[in-house]
Design a protein around this motif. Structure first.
Motif, mmCIF file in Angstrom:
data_model
loop_
_atom_site.group_PDB
_atom_site.id
_atom_site.type_symbol
_atom_site.label_atom_id
_atom_site.label_comp_id
_atom_site.label_asym_id
_atom_site.label_seq_id
_atom_site.Cartn_x
_atom_site.Cartn_y
_atom_site.Cartn_z
ATOM 1 N N LEU A 11 40.394 47.207 36.726
ATOM 2 C CA LEU A 11 39.441 47.292 37.829
ATOM 3 C C LEU A 11 38.209 46.452 37.522
ATOM 4 O O LEU A 11 37.637 46.543 36.434
ATOM 5 N N LEU A 12 37.793 45.629 38.503
ATOM 6 C CA LEU A 12 36.594 44.806 38.349
ATOM 7 C C LEU A 12 35.465 45.281 39.259
ATOM 8 O O LEU A 12 34.301 45.228 38.884
ATOM 9 N N GLU A 13 35.809 45.730 40.467
ATOM 10 C CA GLU A 13 34.836 46.289 41.410
ATOM 11 C C GLU A 13 35.531 47.317 42.279
ATOM 12 O O GLU A 13 36.739 47.212 42.537
ATOM 13 N N GLY A 14 34.767 48.314 42.779
ATOM 14 C CA GLY A 14 35.319 49.303 43.697
ATOM 15 C C GLY A 14 36.103 50.375 42.973
ATOM 16 O O GLY A 14 35.741 50.805 41.876
ATOM 17 N N ARG A 15 37.216 50.779 43.563
ATOM 18 C CA ARG A 15 38.089 51.774 42.946
ATOM 19 C C ARG A 15 39.513 51.590 43.457
ATOM 20 O O ARG A 15 39.737 51.095 44.563
ATOM 21 N N VAL A 16 40.480 52.018 42.650
ATOM 22 C CA VAL A 16 41.893 51.898 43.016
ATOM 23 C C VAL A 16 42.625 53.170 42.608
ATOM 24 O O VAL A 16 42.188 53.904 41.718
ATOM 25 N N ARG A 17 43.753 53.394 43.268
ATOM 26 C CA ARG A 17 44.641 54.497 42.902
ATOM 27 C C ARG A 17 45.965 53.909 42.442
ATOM 28 O O ARG A 17 46.567 53.084 43.135
ATOM 29 N N VAL A 18 46.438 54.358 41.286
ATOM 30 C CA VAL A 18 47.648 53.820 40.670
ATOM 31 C C VAL A 18 48.702 54.926 40.623
ATOM 32 O O VAL A 18 48.421 56.047 40.177
ATOM 33 N N ARG A 19 49.917 54.579 41.067
ATOM 34 C CA ARG A 19 51.041 55.508 41.035
ATOM 35 C C ARG A 19 52.268 54.788 40.487
ATOM 36 O O ARG A 19 52.468 53.612 40.747
ATOM 37 N N ALA A 20 53.080 55.514 39.727
ATOM 38 C CA ALA A 20 54.338 54.958 39.243
ATOM 39 C C ALA A 20 55.366 54.946 40.363
ATOM 40 O O ALA A 20 55.384 55.839 41.216
#
Length: 316
Positions: free
Chosen positions: A186-195
């Motif tokens: 992540l560089l900016e903001g936010r993310v959601r990671v799922r397999a």
């Protein structure tokens, strides 16, 4: 025996690249529209009417030529043609676009919503032709990319081992086939990671510099670790950085980064893990020199790149 299609030959030829189900849908639509065209009844025959009229006129007037019959416009057929063209356009827009970056180059793709994706050599990106529709946004990535996602509905990045959902975010994604894993930084903001195999397990990245891995052997996301973002951005400045990777992965990275071929002329420890740091302006021969000092080995030029072989003089 295959039934003969009721579609015109030109339209049938244009649909050869589409699936059987799509062709059947268009043919059914064509047949429905054809049923709307009723036969024209009660319209007099112009030739017969002209003959009767000539019989009643003086001889001097009969020499005139009968008027040309005007072609009757078949509006239902025109409507069918327009509907067919519209359906073909819809099918074309529904097919995703595939973009592959040549080895030794980095290229940028700008999506319809304004998002930009900077791709490393050898990467492959699949994305819809239009991202302006209300449907969920998505792309499919194999390789490595820096992504700047425009604000809007969630965009999902699909890789072979993970789904990454982003909202107006800047991040780096690495998903090479030989590594059998996906890395997200992540560089900016936010993310959601799922397999991909266990999508019910979700991990959020909310702090710049957070880094996570999902592999084929460990399908659950690892706990986020903090890394220097410059590490994952070095390749965009012409650098070359690998951290604790097997020699086989290092050699494949060299081929992708410099657009050349590296052959092995002997047995080398391909599973030995190495770290190489060139933040910018990396040169392939300097990297090979460092490799050969570490392994040890020797390298020589060949027509398409370099060959590596064990250094027999350094072997005890």
């Amino acid at each position: 025996m295959k039934e003969r299609s009721s579609l015109p030959p030109d339209l049938e030829a244009a649909l050869k690249q589409h699936s059987e189900a799509e062709r059947r849908q268009l043919e059914a639509l064509w047949n429905r529209l054809a049923a709307l065209e009723r036969p024209l009844e009660g319209i007099p025959d112009t030739e017969q009417a002209w003959t009767e009229l000539l019989s009643r006129l003086p001889q001097t007037i009969r020499a005139a030529h009968p008027p040309h019959r005007r072609a009757r416009l078949r509006w239902p057929r025109v409507a069918m043609l327009l509907v067919g063209l519209g359906l073909l356009g819809t099918l074309w827009l529904a097919r995703p676009h595939t973009f592959t970056v040549p080895l030794g180059t980095n290229q940028t793709v700008t999506l319809g919503d304004g998002s930009t994706i900077f791709l490393r050599g050898g990467s492959r990106l699949v994305y819809p032709r239009s991202l302006l529709s209300p449907r969920p946004r998505w792309i499919r990535l194999q390789g490595e990319a820096l992504l700047t996602i425009a604000p809007g509905p969630p965009l999902t990045i699909h890789t072979p081992w993970a789904h990454v959902e982003v909202l107006g975010t800047r991040l780096s994604v690495r998903a090479w086939p030989e590594a059998a894993e996906t890395q997200v930084t992540l560089l900016e903001g936010r993310v959601r990671v799922r397999a991909t195999t266990q999508p019910e397990h979700t991990l959020w990245l909310t702090t710049p510099g957070q880094h996570v891995r999902i592999s084929a052997h460990h399908p659950l996301p690892t706990q986020p670790e903090k890394i220097d973002p410059e590490r994952v951005l070095a390749w965009q400045r012409g650098g070359f950085v690998v951290i604790d990777e097997p020699l086989a992965t290092v050699l494949r990275e060299l081929e992708r980064s410099f657009g050349l071929r590296i052959e092995l002329a002997g047995s080398l420890p391909l599973t030995r893990r190495l770290t190489i740091l060139y933040q910018r302006d990396a040169q392939v021969e300097r990297i090979l020199q460092d490799l050969c000092l570490t392994l040890p080995c020797r390298y020589r030029r060949i027509s398409q790149g370099f060959a590596l072989e064990p250094d027999s003089a350094a072997t005890p």
